[in-house]
Design an enzyme around this catalytic site. Structure first.
Site, PDB file in Angstrom:
ATOM      1  N   ARG A   1       0.831  -1.227   0.000  1.00 54.93           N
ATOM      2  CA  ARG A   1       0.000   0.000   0.000  1.00 54.93           C
ATOM      3  C   ARG A   1       0.857   1.267   0.000  1.00 54.93           C
ATOM      4  NH1 ARG A   1      -2.330  -3.543  -1.006  1.00 54.93           N
ATOM      5  NH2 ARG A   1      -4.307  -4.368  -0.271  1.00 54.93           N
TER       6      ARG A   1
ATOM      7  N   SER B   1     -10.959  -0.344   3.201  1.00 56.03           N
ATOM      8  CA  SER B   1     -10.177  -0.611   4.422  1.00 56.03           C
ATOM      9  C   SER B   1      -9.674   0.710   4.981  1.00 56.03           C
ATOM     10  CB  SER B   1      -8.967  -1.482   4.109  1.00 56.03           C
ATOM     11  OG  SER B   1      -9.383  -2.659   3.475  1.00 56.03           O
TER      12      SER B   1
ATOM     13  N   GLU C   1      -5.108   4.045   6.194  1.00 58.45           N
ATOM     14  CA  GLU C   1      -4.824   3.828   4.769  1.00 58.45           C
ATOM     15  C   GLU C   1      -5.235   5.024   3.889  1.00 58.45           C
ATOM     16  OE1 GLU C   1      -5.670  -0.133   2.894  1.00 58.45           O
ATOM     17  OE2 GLU C   1      -6.581   1.125   1.364  1.00 58.45           O
TER      18      GLU C   1
HETATM   19  C1  FAD Z   1     -15.506  -0.029  -1.039  1.00 57.74           C
HETATM   20  C2  FAD Z   1     -14.022   0.196  -1.261  1.00 57.74           C
HETATM   21  C3  FAD Z   1     -13.188  -0.901  -1.420  1.00 57.74           C
HETATM   22  C4  FAD Z   1     -11.811  -0.717  -1.627  1.00 57.74           C
HETATM   23  N1  FAD Z   1     -11.024  -1.825  -1.782  1.00 57.74           N
HETATM   24  C5  FAD Z   1      -9.700  -1.684  -1.992  1.00 57.74           C
HETATM   25  C6  FAD Z   1      -8.854  -2.841  -2.161  1.00 57.74           C
HETATM   26  O1  FAD Z   1      -9.324  -3.973  -2.152  1.00 57.74           O
HETATM   27  N2  FAD Z   1      -7.538  -2.643  -2.331  1.00 57.74           N
HETATM   28  C7  FAD Z   1      -6.983  -1.390  -2.381  1.00 57.74           C
HETATM   29  O2  FAD Z   1      -5.757  -1.295  -2.558  1.00 57.74           O
HETATM   30  N3  FAD Z   1      -7.744  -0.283  -2.231  1.00 57.74           N
HETATM   31  C8  FAD Z   1      -9.084  -0.398  -2.038  1.00 57.74           C
HETATM   32  N4  FAD Z   1      -9.874   0.719  -1.865  1.00 57.74           N
HETATM   33  C9  FAD Z   1      -9.244   2.056  -1.883  1.00 57.74           C
HETATM   34  C10 FAD Z   1      -9.338   2.785  -3.254  1.00 57.74           C
HETATM   35  O3  FAD Z   1     -10.322   2.209  -4.060  1.00 57.74           O
HETATM   36  C11 FAD Z   1      -8.016   2.753  -4.020  1.00 57.74           C
HETATM   37  O4  FAD Z   1      -6.989   3.296  -3.235  1.00 57.74           O
HETATM   38  C12 FAD Z   1      -8.098   3.537  -5.331  1.00 57.74           C
HETATM   39  O5  FAD Z   1      -6.931   3.327  -6.098  1.00 57.74           O
HETATM   40  C13 FAD Z   1      -8.292   5.040  -5.131  1.00 57.74           C
HETATM   41  O6  FAD Z   1      -8.592   5.609  -6.388  1.00 57.74           O
HETATM   42  P1  FAD Z   1      -9.276   7.025  -6.521  1.00 57.74           P
HETATM   43  O7  FAD Z   1      -9.281   7.359  -7.978  1.00 57.74           O
HETATM   44  O8  FAD Z   1     -10.600   7.021  -5.863  1.00 57.74           O
HETATM   45  O9  FAD Z   1      -8.238   7.950  -5.749  1.00 57.74           O
HETATM   46  P2  FAD Z   1      -8.540   9.230  -4.824  1.00 57.74           P
HETATM   47  O10 FAD Z   1      -9.217   8.786  -3.578  1.00 57.74           O
HETATM   48  O11 FAD Z   1      -9.203  10.291  -5.614  1.00 57.74           O
HETATM   49  O12 FAD Z   1      -7.054   9.681  -4.475  1.00 57.74           O
HETATM   50  C14 FAD Z   1      -6.220   8.897  -3.644  1.00 57.74           C
HETATM   51  C15 FAD Z   1      -4.811   9.515  -3.624  1.00 57.74           C
HETATM   52  O13 FAD Z   1      -4.235   9.433  -4.920  1.00 57.74           O
HETATM   53  C16 FAD Z   1      -3.905  10.735  -5.431  1.00 57.74           C
HETATM   54  N5  FAD Z   1      -4.208  10.711  -6.869  1.00 57.74           N
HETATM   55  C17 FAD Z   1      -5.395  10.395  -7.448  1.00 57.74           C
HETATM   56  N6  FAD Z   1      -5.277  10.400  -8.785  1.00 57.74           N
HETATM   57  C18 FAD Z   1      -3.990  10.751  -9.056  1.00 57.74           C
HETATM   58  C19 FAD Z   1      -3.243  10.938 -10.266  1.00 57.74           C
HETATM   59  N7  FAD Z   1      -3.791  10.755 -11.480  1.00 57.74           N
HETATM   60  N8  FAD Z   1      -1.939  11.328 -10.158  1.00 57.74           N
HETATM   61  C20 FAD Z   1      -1.357  11.504  -8.942  1.00 57.74           C
HETATM   62  N9  FAD Z   1      -2.017  11.351  -7.780  1.00 57.74           N
HETATM   63  C21 FAD Z   1      -3.318  10.962  -7.824  1.00 57.74           C
HETATM   64  C22 FAD Z   1      -4.783  11.699  -4.637  1.00 57.74           C
HETATM   65  O14 FAD Z   1      -4.202  13.000  -4.598  1.00 57.74           O
HETATM   66  C23 FAD Z   1      -4.821  11.008  -3.285  1.00 57.74           C
HETATM   67  O15 FAD Z   1      -3.624  11.307  -2.581  1.00 57.74           O
HETATM   68  C24 FAD Z   1     -11.261   0.581  -1.669  1.00 57.74           C
HETATM   69  C25 FAD Z   1     -12.113   1.691  -1.510  1.00 57.74           C
HETATM   70  C26 FAD Z   1     -13.480   1.494  -1.306  1.00 57.74           C
HETATM   71  C27 FAD Z   1     -14.378   2.692  -1.169  1.00 57.74           C
END
Ligand code: FAD
Length: 341
Positions: free
Chosen positions: A166, A241, A337
């Site tokens: 992570r 998580s 996380e």
């Molecule tokens: C129901 C649920 C289940 C999940 N299950 C998992 C799982 O099984 N495994 C897991 O690893 N994660 C899981 N997650 C967490 C999440 O889905 C991941 O971390 C996902 O990759 C976040 O993507 P996002 O586009 O929503 O990022 P955001 O929440 O919008 O951003 C997260 C971080 O990334 C940065 N960021 C976003 N886009 C960019 C970009 N293009 N360039 C640079 N920085 C950027 C943001 O500034 C922030 O710091 C889960 C979340 C939920 C709600």
């Protein structure tokens, strides 16, 4: 075309915990060129920048005195076919799960264990998303990012990304918030092998009489398991998580297991032991327990949920209580996380 820039934009619908917050300035980024133009015009020079994907891994403390760049760069394609692999590439704004399903539709396995993870392709490398025995790093090929300091596009190979559990370079001081990921490519091996090491996946396949699973069978298994265990953010807002699984030394583990013989654990190749944060939280009495409008999910203690009008401060108060309870009982400190913004 001039990029529209908006002011005082509400973000509650743009984060899966549905925390209320407003962005001082906001723009949707549909191409790397738009971003580079913003940098060249000096629009990003005077203000903090926050990069937003699907908002599924963030905790918004309150209003954001920042320029929010909402990543919407579209597109996915087969970049190259090698003798032993397909290299596929997707824009940062693509929905992760839809991209995974597209690769499966083409008959290319490799990403199926990561089905149904919310969010965008561009955010997936940030915390090296992982689930059911596979991490993004296992299938990663390269990424492109715009450096906000120089306005240049930089390519990062796997080593440069420094992937860990992570974690990646993009969460480290100096790099966090500096590189805007615009596209990611993946290496999908032609000699595909199923990863069925997780008991839930293996038992789903067995129950459904599947002896020789295809990538799509594994994706269907993962979707069924996740839908059963995790709350849908559209119905019960959450960020997945909420804590990382803590990693302890073998000596710490030996001491803990004397008091807690049932302690859920996963030995790591480097000799450390990964504990289950969900197990620790449940034993500390927080599964299904609320604090004001927020709580720890009744079916999975690791997931913090917002029952209605919870705010960033409510989330932080609950996270602090849970962390203190686990530390008091086990002497293990949980680490959050989702990114605190
Ligand atoms: C129901 C649920 C289940 C999940 N299950 C998992 C799982 O099984 N495994 C897991 O690893 N994660 C899981 N997650 C967490 C999440 O889905 C991941 O971390 C996902 O990759 C976040 O993507 P996002 O586009 O929503 O990022 P955001 O929440 O919008 O951003 C997260 C971080 O990334 C940065 N960021 C976003 N886009 C960019 C970009 N293009 N360039 C640079 N920085 C950027 C943001 O500034 C922030 O710091 C889960 C979340 C939920 C709600």
């Amino acid at each position: 075309m001039l990029l529209p820039i908006f002011e005082d934009i509400p973000l509650a619908d743009l984060n899966t915990l549905r925390l209320p917050a407003r962005a001082e300035r906001y723009a949707e980024i549909h191409s790397p060129e738009q971003l580079i133009k913003l940098i060249e015009r000096g629009d990003l020079a005077t203000q903090r920048v926050f990069i937003l994907g699907g908002g599924s891994n963030i905790v918004l403390k309150g209003d954001l005195n920042a320029f929010v760049l909402h990543m919407r760069i579209p597109g996915h394609m087969l970049a190259t076919e090698l003798d032993d692999a397909w290299i596929v590439r997707a824009g940062a704004g693509e929905n992760w799960h839809e991209f995974v399903r597209w690769t499966l539709d083409q008959g290319w396995g490799g990403l199926e264990n990561l089905s149904l993870i919310p969010g965008t392709v561009g955010a997936a490398p940030i915390q090296n998303i992982g689930a059911y025995g596979v991490e993004l790093a296992d299938r990663f090929f390269a990424l492109e990012a715009v450096d906000l300091r120089s306005g240049r596009i930089i390519s990062f190979d796997k080593d440069a990304c420094q992937f860990a559990y992570r974690d990646s370079l993009f969460k480290q001081q100096g790099a966090a918030g500096r590189f805007v990921i615009t596209a990611v490519s993946f290496r999908l091996p032609k000699d595909w092998q199923p990863v069925t090491s997780y008991a839930d996946v293996a038992s789903y396949l067995e129950q459904n009489g599947i002896d020789a699973p295809t990538p799509r069978d594994i994706s269907d298994a993962v979707i069924a398991i996740r839908s059963r265990k995790l709350p849908d953010p559209a119905k019960l807002p959450n960020a997945g998580s909420f804590f990382k699984n803590p990693v302890v030394t073998q000596a710490q583990f030996d001491a803990l297991v004397r008091d807690w013989p049932q302690l859920a654990n996963n030995p790591q190749p480097d000799g450390t032991v990964k504990l289950s944060a969900g197990w620790l939280i449940e034993r500390a009495g927080w599964k299904g327990r609320n604090l004001g409008p927020v709580g720890m999910y009744e079916k999975q203690a690791l997931v913090l949920v917002n029952h209605g009008d919870g705010k960033g401060e409510d989330v932080l108060r609950l996270a602090a209580e849970v962390t203190a309870a686990v530390e008091g009982m086990f002497g293990v400190r949980l680490e959050q996380e989702p990114v605190l913004v």
